[in-house]
Design a protein around this motif. Structure first.
Motif, PDB file in Angstrom:
ATOM      1  N   ARG A   1      -1.267  14.856   3.276  1.00  0.00           N
ATOM      2  CA  ARG A   1      -0.921  14.846   4.699  1.00  0.00           C
ATOM      3  C   ARG A   1       0.238  15.776   4.987  1.00  0.00           C
ATOM      4  NH1 ARG A   1       1.374   8.946   5.941  1.00  0.00           N
ATOM      5  NH2 ARG A   1      -0.418   8.372   4.743  1.00  0.00           N
ATOM      6  N   TYR A   2       0.894  16.273   3.942  1.00  0.00           N
ATOM      7  CA  TYR A   2       2.046  17.151   4.128  1.00  0.00           C
ATOM      8  C   TYR A   2       1.636  18.602   3.956  1.00  0.00           C
ATOM      9  CZ  TYR A   2       4.393  12.736   3.530  1.00  0.00           C
ATOM     10  OH  TYR A   2       4.780  11.436   3.669  1.00  0.00           O
TER      11      TYR A   2
ATOM     12  N   TYR B   1      16.367  11.876  -8.285  1.00  0.00           N
ATOM     13  CA  TYR B   1      16.022  11.214  -7.028  1.00  0.00           C
ATOM     14  C   TYR B   1      16.754  11.828  -5.827  1.00  0.00           C
ATOM     15  CZ  TYR B   1      15.219   7.463  -3.692  1.00  0.00           C
ATOM     16  OH  TYR B   1      14.875   6.756  -2.575  1.00  0.00           O
TER      17      TYR B   1
ATOM     18  N   GLU C   1       9.114   1.535  -5.341  1.00  0.00           N
ATOM     19  CA  GLU C   1      10.394   2.070  -4.861  1.00  0.00           C
ATOM     20  C   GLU C   1      10.852   3.201  -5.791  1.00  0.00           C
ATOM     21  OE1 GLU C   1      11.919   1.471  -1.921  1.00  0.00           O
ATOM     22  OE2 GLU C   1      10.188   0.229  -1.557  1.00  0.00           O
ATOM     23  N   CYS C   2      10.973   4.380  -5.203  1.00  0.00           N
ATOM     24  CA  CYS C   2      11.342   5.580  -5.992  1.00  0.00           C
ATOM     25  C   CYS C   2      12.548   5.351  -6.891  1.00  0.00           C
ATOM     26  CB  CYS C   2      11.663   6.736  -5.058  1.00  0.00           C
ATOM     27  SG  CYS C   2      10.251   7.330  -4.148  1.00  0.00           S
TER      28      CYS C   2
ATOM     29  N   GLU D   1      17.731   7.369   2.864  1.00  0.00           N
ATOM     30  CA  GLU D   1      16.344   7.236   3.351  1.00  0.00           C
ATOM     31  C   GLU D   1      16.322   6.718   4.790  1.00  0.00           C
ATOM     32  OE1 GLU D   1      12.811   5.627   0.959  1.00  0.00           O
ATOM     33  OE2 GLU D   1      12.858   4.240   2.646  1.00  0.00           O
TER      34      GLU D   1
ATOM     35  N   GLY E   1       0.805  -1.222   0.000  1.00  0.00           N
ATOM     36  CA  GLY E   1       0.000   0.000   0.000  1.00  0.00           C
ATOM     37  C   GLY E   1       0.835   1.267   0.000  1.00  0.00           C
ATOM     38  N   LYS E   2       2.085   1.154  -0.439  1.00  0.00           N
ATOM     39  CA  LYS E   2       2.980   2.319  -0.424  1.00  0.00           C
ATOM     40  C   LYS E   2       2.930   3.056  -1.756  1.00  0.00           C
ATOM     41  CE  LYS E   2       5.343   1.924   3.512  1.00  0.00           C
ATOM     42  NZ  LYS E   2       5.435   3.024   4.467  1.00  0.00           N
ATOM     43  N   VAL E   3       3.190   4.344  -1.706  1.00  0.00           N
ATOM     44  CA  VAL E   3       3.371   5.139  -2.915  1.00  0.00           C
ATOM     45  C   VAL E   3       4.800   5.673  -2.924  1.00  0.00           C
ATOM     46  CG1 VAL E   3       0.969   5.785  -3.209  1.00  0.00           C
ATOM     47  CG2 VAL E   3       2.429   7.194  -1.748  1.00  0.00           C
ATOM     48  N   PRO E   4       5.377   5.958  -4.082  1.00  0.00           N
ATOM     49  CA  PRO E   4       4.757   5.820  -5.401  1.00  0.00           C
ATOM     50  C   PRO E   4       4.799   4.385  -5.916  1.00  0.00           C
ATOM     51  CG  PRO E   4       6.995   6.619  -5.658  1.00  0.00           C
ATOM     52  CD  PRO E   4       6.738   6.516  -4.175  1.00  0.00           C
TER      53      PRO E   4
HETATM   54  N1  LIG Z   1      11.290   3.184   0.103  1.00  0.00           N
HETATM   55  C1  LIG Z   1      10.012   3.580  -0.448  1.00  0.00           C
HETATM   56  C2  LIG Z   1       9.272   4.442   0.541  1.00  0.00           C
HETATM   57  C3  LIG Z   1       7.807   4.445   0.233  1.00  0.00           C
HETATM   58  C4  LIG Z   1       7.018   5.099   1.345  1.00  0.00           C
HETATM   59  O1  LIG Z   1       7.274   4.876   2.539  1.00  0.00           O
HETATM   60  N2  LIG Z   1       6.021   5.887   0.967  1.00  0.00           N
HETATM   61  C5  LIG Z   1       5.186   6.523   1.953  1.00  0.00           C
HETATM   62  C6  LIG Z   1       4.942   7.974   1.537  1.00  0.00           C
HETATM   63  S1  LIG Z   1       6.429   8.843   1.430  1.00  0.00           S
HETATM   64  C7  LIG Z   1       3.834   5.835   1.976  1.00  0.00           C
HETATM   65  O2  LIG Z   1       3.395   5.284   0.988  1.00  0.00           O
HETATM   66  N3  LIG Z   1       3.184   5.875   3.108  1.00  0.00           N
HETATM   67  C8  LIG Z   1       1.821   5.390   3.197  1.00  0.00           C
HETATM   68  C9  LIG Z   1       1.667   4.257   4.160  1.00  0.00           C
HETATM   69  O3  LIG Z   1       2.637   3.565   4.464  1.00  0.00           O
HETATM   70  O4  LIG Z   1       0.533   4.041   4.545  1.00  0.00           O
HETATM   71  C10 LIG Z   1      10.232   4.302  -1.792  1.00  0.00           C
HETATM   72  O5  LIG Z   1      11.337   4.734  -2.081  1.00  0.00           O
HETATM   73  O6  LIG Z   1       9.288   4.396  -2.591  1.00  0.00           O
END
Ligand SMILES: N[C@@H](CCC(=O)N[C@@H](CS)C(=O)NCC(=O)O)C(=O)O
Length: 171
Positions: free
Chosen positions: A168-169, A112, A16-17, A57, A2-5
């Motif tokens: 959220r930011y 990046y 993963e960015c 990170e 469920g992570k973005v992007p």
């Molecule tokens: N290592 C991941 C980090 C991804 C990450 O943590 N994204 C955060 C936003 S910056 C997110 O999706 N958070 C939502 C959640 O975990 O619910 C990347 O580089 O994409």
């Protein structure tokens, strides 16, 4: 997770960015965002993409969460980033001397790493060192960066007027 992007391109999901940056640079070679395979700059390109995805990170998130690495050289040696200061000094050592991270032109590694620095300085997770401000400023002034922000802003306005979820930011 469920992570973005996350992107879907031709049925391939990429998360993963850093992986997304590298994938898109390879998928659209006409954009010239990656040094060619075999070019010596390719080593710098990989180095900085992975450095930002790993040590940078982790160091920034741990600082935000107030995670303290025990002051014991044996334990510190197990932490891939060492310390946030060491990570930032390493980046500063390069961006203060060269215009771009890999070779003599902008690449996805700059995109990046520059985004990390710009975001971190904006939200106070990365200190505003002069070399970082100057590097991030050079990148964000590129015509392509200006166009990308215009596209993002238009999409955000569309989303907000449709009653979408607020970021959220802080803006
Ligand atoms: N290592 C991941 C980090 C991804 C990450 O943590 N994204 C955060 C936003 S910056 C997110 O999706 N958070 C939502 C959640 O975990 O619910 C990347 O580089 O994409």
């Amino acid at each position: 997770m469920g992570k973005v992007p996350a992107i879907v391109h031709g049925g391939t999901v990429v998360t993963e960015c850093a992986a997304i940056c590298a994938y898109l640079a390879d998928a659209f070679p006409q954009a010239g965002l990656a040094p060619a395979s075999g070019d010596r700059a390719r080593g710098d390109y990989y180095r900085w993409l992975f450095f930002a995805a790993g040590p940078l990170e982790a160091a920034v998130v741990n600082k935000m969460l107030k995670v303290q690495v025990p002051d014991d050289p044996r334990m510190r040696g197990m932490v891939g980033y060492g310390s946030l200061e060491a990570v930032l000094d390493t980046i500063e050592g390069t961006v203060s001397k060269t215009e771009y991270l890999a070779g003599d032109r902008f690449s996805a590694a700059d995109l990046y790493v520059g985004a990390h620095l710009g975001w971190g300085m904006q939200f106070g997770t990365i200190p505003k060192r002069r070399a970082f401000e100057s590097y991030a400023g050079r990148l964000s002034g590129r015509p392509a960066a200006v166009r990308a922000r215009e596209i993002d802003d238009a999409l955000l306005a569309e989303q907000n007027s449709a009653g979408g979820a607020a970021s959220r930011y802080p803006t």
